[in-house]
Scaffold this motif. Sequence first.
Motif, PDB file in Angstrom:
ATOM      1  N   ILE A 164       0.850  -1.184   0.000  1.00 28.99           N
ATOM      2  CA  ILE A 164       0.000   0.000   0.000  1.00 28.99           C
ATOM      3  C   ILE A 164       0.895   1.246   0.000  1.00 28.99           C
ATOM      4  CG2 ILE A 164      -0.180   0.177   2.518  1.00 28.99           C
ATOM      5  CD1 ILE A 164      -3.098   1.006   2.153  1.00 28.99           C
ATOM      6  N   PHE A 165       0.380   2.295  -0.618  1.00 31.60           N
ATOM      7  CA  PHE A 165       1.114   3.567  -0.705  1.00 31.60           C
ATOM      8  C   PHE A 165       2.532   3.351  -1.252  1.00 31.60           C
ATOM      9  CE2 PHE A 165      -1.979   4.669   2.740  1.00 31.60           C
ATOM     10  CZ  PHE A 165      -2.675   5.638   2.024  1.00 31.60           C
ATOM     11  N   LYS A 166       2.588   2.745  -2.424  1.00 34.99           N
ATOM     12  CA  LYS A 166       3.891   2.480  -3.051  1.00 34.99           C
ATOM     13  C   LYS A 166       4.561   3.798  -3.443  1.00 34.99           C
ATOM     14  CE  LYS A 166       2.255  -1.892  -4.968  1.00 34.99           C
ATOM     15  NZ  LYS A 166       1.978  -2.680  -6.203  1.00 34.99           N
ATOM     16  N   GLY A 167       5.810   3.925  -3.052  1.00 36.40           N
ATOM     17  CA  GLY A 167       6.570   5.136  -3.350  1.00 36.40           C
ATOM     18  C   GLY A 167       6.313   6.284  -2.395  1.00 36.40           C
ATOM     19  N   PHE A 168       5.420   6.089  -1.419  1.00 36.14           N
ATOM     20  CA  PHE A 168       5.103   7.161  -0.464  1.00 36.14           C
ATOM     21  C   PHE A 168       6.015   7.086   0.755  1.00 36.14           C
ATOM     22  CE2 PHE A 168       1.316   7.320  -2.998  1.00 36.14           C
ATOM     23  CZ  PHE A 168       0.852   8.625  -2.881  1.00 36.14           C
ATOM     24  N   GLN A 169       6.114   8.236   1.417  1.00 36.59           N
ATOM     25  CA  GLN A 169       6.883   8.338   2.652  1.00 36.59           C
ATOM     26  C   GLN A 169       6.016   8.995   3.723  1.00 36.59           C
ATOM     27  OE1 GLN A 169      10.952   9.981   2.088  1.00 36.59           O
ATOM     28  NE2 GLN A 169      10.376  10.205  -0.073  1.00 36.59           N
ATOM     29  N   GLU A 170       6.439   8.807   4.955  1.00 36.03           N
ATOM     30  CA  GLU A 170       5.772   9.454   6.083  1.00 36.03           C
ATOM     31  C   GLU A 170       6.830   9.989   7.029  1.00 36.03           C
ATOM     32  OE1 GLU A 170       2.204   8.575   9.343  1.00 36.03           O
ATOM     33  OE2 GLU A 170       3.380   6.913   8.508  1.00 36.03           O
ATOM     34  N   ALA A 171       6.594  11.188   7.530  1.00 41.10           N
ATOM     35  CA  ALA A 171       7.531  11.769   8.486  1.00 41.10           C
ATOM     36  C   ALA A 171       7.504  10.991   9.798  1.00 41.10           C
ATOM     37  CB  ALA A 171       7.183  13.236   8.724  1.00 41.10           C
ATOM     38  N   ASP A 172       8.526  11.175  10.581  1.00 42.55           N
ATOM     39  CA  ASP A 172       8.604  10.483  11.870  1.00 42.55           C
ATOM     40  C   ASP A 172       7.486  10.963  12.796  1.00 42.55           C
ATOM     41  OD1 ASP A 172      10.847   9.197  10.947  1.00 42.55           O
ATOM     42  OD2 ASP A 172      12.237  10.656  11.818  1.00 42.55           O
ATOM     43  N   ILE A 173       6.889  10.034  13.481  1.00 44.68           N
ATOM     44  CA  ILE A 173       5.781  10.333  14.386  1.00 44.68           C
ATOM     45  C   ILE A 173       6.326  10.542  15.797  1.00 44.68           C
ATOM     46  CG2 ILE A 173       3.651   9.447  15.404  1.00 44.68           C
ATOM     47  CD1 ILE A 173       3.150   7.904  12.850  1.00 44.68           C
ATOM     48  N   HIS A 174       5.976  11.690  16.381  1.00 48.97           N
ATOM     49  CA  HIS A 174       6.384  12.002  17.756  1.00 48.97           C
ATOM     50  C   HIS A 174       5.199  12.526  18.558  1.00 48.97           C
ATOM     51  CE1 HIS A 174      10.619  11.413  16.816  1.00 48.97           C
ATOM     52  NE2 HIS A 174      10.467  12.175  15.743  1.00 48.97           N
ATOM     53  N   PHE A 175       4.019  12.037  18.245  1.00 52.03           N
ATOM     54  CA  PHE A 175       2.838  12.472  18.985  1.00 52.03           C
ATOM     55  C   PHE A 175       2.022  11.243  19.374  1.00 52.03           C
ATOM     56  CE2 PHE A 175       2.061  12.690  14.424  1.00 52.03           C
ATOM     57  CZ  PHE A 175       0.873  12.004  14.250  1.00 52.03           C
ATOM     58  N   VAL A 226       0.763  11.168   4.259  1.00 46.88           N
ATOM     59  CA  VAL A 226       1.898  10.591   3.528  1.00 46.88           C
ATOM     60  C   VAL A 226       2.108  11.394   2.248  1.00 46.88           C
ATOM     61  CG1 VAL A 226       1.574   8.281   4.483  1.00 46.88           C
ATOM     62  CG2 VAL A 226       0.385   8.929   2.378  1.00 46.88           C
ATOM     63  N   PHE A 227       3.270  11.239   1.661  1.00 46.19           N
ATOM     64  CA  PHE A 227       3.618  12.045   0.484  1.00 46.19           C
ATOM     65  C   PHE A 227       4.573  11.275  -0.415  1.00 46.19           C
ATOM     66  CE2 PHE A 227       6.542  12.960   3.903  1.00 46.19           C
ATOM     67  CZ  PHE A 227       7.792  12.957   3.301  1.00 46.19           C
ATOM     68  N   ARG A 228       4.611  11.673  -1.684  1.00 41.31           N
ATOM     69  CA  ARG A 228       5.554  11.127  -2.650  1.00 41.31           C
ATOM     70  C   ARG A 228       5.890  12.193  -3.689  1.00 41.31           C
ATOM     71  NH1 ARG A 228       3.790   6.731  -6.907  1.00 41.31           N
ATOM     72  NH2 ARG A 228       5.704   7.582  -7.813  1.00 41.31           N
ATOM     73  N   SER A 229       7.037  12.031  -4.356  1.00 40.74           N
ATOM     74  CA  SER A 229       7.484  13.001  -5.352  1.00 40.74           C
ATOM     75  C   SER A 229       8.146  12.267  -6.506  1.00 40.74           C
ATOM     76  CB  SER A 229       8.471  14.001  -4.736  1.00 40.74           C
ATOM     77  OG  SER A 229       8.983  14.870  -5.722  1.00 40.74           O
ATOM     78  N   ARG A 230       8.022  12.867  -7.698  1.00 44.08           N
ATOM     79  CA  ARG A 230       8.707  12.305  -8.858  1.00 44.08           C
ATOM     80  C   ARG A 230      10.213  12.467  -8.754  1.00 44.08           C
ATOM     81  NH1 ARG A 230       5.161  14.508 -14.006  1.00 44.08           N
ATOM     82  NH2 ARG A 230       3.729  12.727 -14.191  1.00 44.08           N
ATOM     83  N   TYR A 231      10.632  13.507  -8.073  1.00 44.07           N
ATOM     84  CA  TYR A 231      12.052  13.820  -7.993  1.00 44.07           C
ATOM     85  C   TYR A 231      12.510  13.675  -6.543  1.00 44.07           C
ATOM     86  CZ  TYR A 231      10.567  15.985 -12.354  1.00 44.07           C
ATOM     87  OH  TYR A 231      10.003  16.216 -13.585  1.00 44.07           O
ATOM     88  N   LYS A 232      13.675  13.161  -6.378  1.00 45.02           N
ATOM     89  CA  LYS A 232      14.195  12.881  -5.056  1.00 45.02           C
ATOM     90  C   LYS A 232      14.433  14.175  -4.283  1.00 45.02           C
ATOM     91  CE  LYS A 232      17.903  10.385  -2.685  1.00 45.02           C
ATOM     92  NZ  LYS A 232      19.168   9.621  -2.859  1.00 45.02           N
TER      93      LYS A 232
END
Length: 654
Positions: free
Chosen positions: A529-540, A569-575
């Motif tokens: 699921i959510f291929k190529g997506f990222q999520e920031a670190d959770i601190h809450f 979550v988020f993803r981008s074409r460019y690194k």
Amino acid sequence: MSTPNGFPQHSRVCLTRSMEGGAVQDLQAKKAGKAAKKEAGGDGAPPKIGTPISETLKLLPEELKANMKIKSITPRPPRKPRLERAASLDEKSWRKWRRFRTSQESLTDPNETSSSNGSLQEASPSPPSRGRASPCNPCCQQDSLHSSPDALEASPGGKSRGGASDLGKRASEISSAFGGLLRGKGFAGGKPRLSQIMPARPLPPMELNVASPSLRTANRIDSDCLDYRHYSQHKFGRVSSSLSDSRLQGNGTLYDNCSTDSMKSTFSVLTPIRAKDVRSRSYLEGSLLASGALMGAEELSRYFPNRNMGIFVATWNMQGQKELPANLDDFLLPTDPDFAQDMYVIGVQEGCPDRREWEIRLQETLGPHYVLLHSAAHGVLYMSVFIRRDLIWFCSEVEYATVTTRIVSQIKTKGALGISFTFFGTSFLFITSHFTSGDSKVNERKLDYNKTIQALTLPKNVPDTNPYRSSSSDVTTRFDEVFWFGDFNFRLNKDRETVDSILNQNPDTDVSKLLVYDQLTSEMSRGSIFKGFQEADIHFRPSYKFDIGKDSYDTTSKQRTPSYTDRVVFRSRYKDDIQAVKYSSCPVIKTSDHRPVFALFRVKVRPGRDNIPLAAGLFDRDLYLIGIRRRATRELLKRREQKDQRSSSICSIS
């Protein structure tokens, strides 16, 4: 050699150097002749004090008069010399000899002093001449001095001081007459000119560089614009700050001496645009690097010198509550970042019944600097996109699409809503979703994801910025930057007691032990699921499930396990195009069993072409006016309450 005025060249120079000195020498010579005639006559009696000077001049022998004309007498300098810069003839003519200062030293008889060289002593000052200089010839004035004895007589009292004062006035008249000569005849053929004043050292070089380091300078001029102030002052000769808007006073707002209306259209806090650049602009068609292109690199650098913009993305399951929070500042405008963001995107699941009221509250909170670019709804799924009003000109047409994942339900509570547009040359896609609920329904949630990426028909009319990297089976591959947020309903695979124990051990930020049991984290690591997506670190802490109005998790009989159901979550074409700055929740809003979750991002923006369908600055004007009116009313009520509190007093009797 004589001048056209009839004066010898050397006489004109002498008069220029000291006009008062010439009159003094003539007087000294006449008095010396008077003393010599007394000695030649053999009369040892001293001369009478009251004898007029004109009668004394008549008694002088012809030889002595001739010798006096060539005799050189050097007067003693005055006790308090006036240190004045020697003015040139050009400067004197430019001043027009309006107020020529006469000498303030009176002339006295040398017999009353102890000087051996017959010098002049300081006497009582005489008032300076206030009249304008006569343009007549000074030769006539000088002849009248010698030929009119009555004019040189003393006062009726017969005192020598009075005669000296009259002589001082006559000297003033001669000086004034010479000034009239210079004004009337000497420069009658042309206009007086001042000598050019040159600086003592070369001026430092100036550069006209007014590129703003950030876009957040709408009401002030930043330090890079200070050189433009000097440039405008040098060019137009006037710098002021008398705008009607008091916020701009004293901050370097510039204008010339034209009218206020033309000033406002010529100079402002915005970067100045040259006329030749306006001539060469093409707002309909343009290449990627064309000079003056609306979406080009030059325009992008003016607003974003580092080509990074700030985006606020938030999700909140409102649980269908009619009551809205009293204040949304802590949600939309957290105090941690110093600046507000350039774009605000808020997605809502199970939204309140009055969607319009919710959007008005958002506009009221964000204030007049932001406008509603677009809003859409799919059942109780709401999404609102606010952008800085300065940036609406660089947005393409906004498109949206929806997907329903639960067809049987009459009320569309589950599904997805997507909004897409292009900003400069970067395409954006924002998706808010509400997946299937249930602790064990992980597969159903994955099916919701797959259906969304396949059925969401975007973009429609706006061209893809990079069609070679797009896929027809996945909508997220057809955009440069994708943000997906909502109530994904993924839970923690652990019982309530264990989760409560971990939360009690680490009450604030250390939640790494909880994330080990997170379903979404596990599925993303597998790539299901959510291929190529990222999520920031959770601190809450987990955003679900709370008792309404309280900080405690579910205390009902169901005892639901706290979970991280609300995610971004988020993803981008460019690194490295997207950098997560902050990822947190808003615990102060307690009107729902979910806490709002938001994320702040820094997103790289690229220049684009002008041949895309533009939004042309369209926004929800009615919503804007209502929100600003409410904001102003709220501020007035707050001030009135503060005023009433200050005016009220409580008296206590002890």
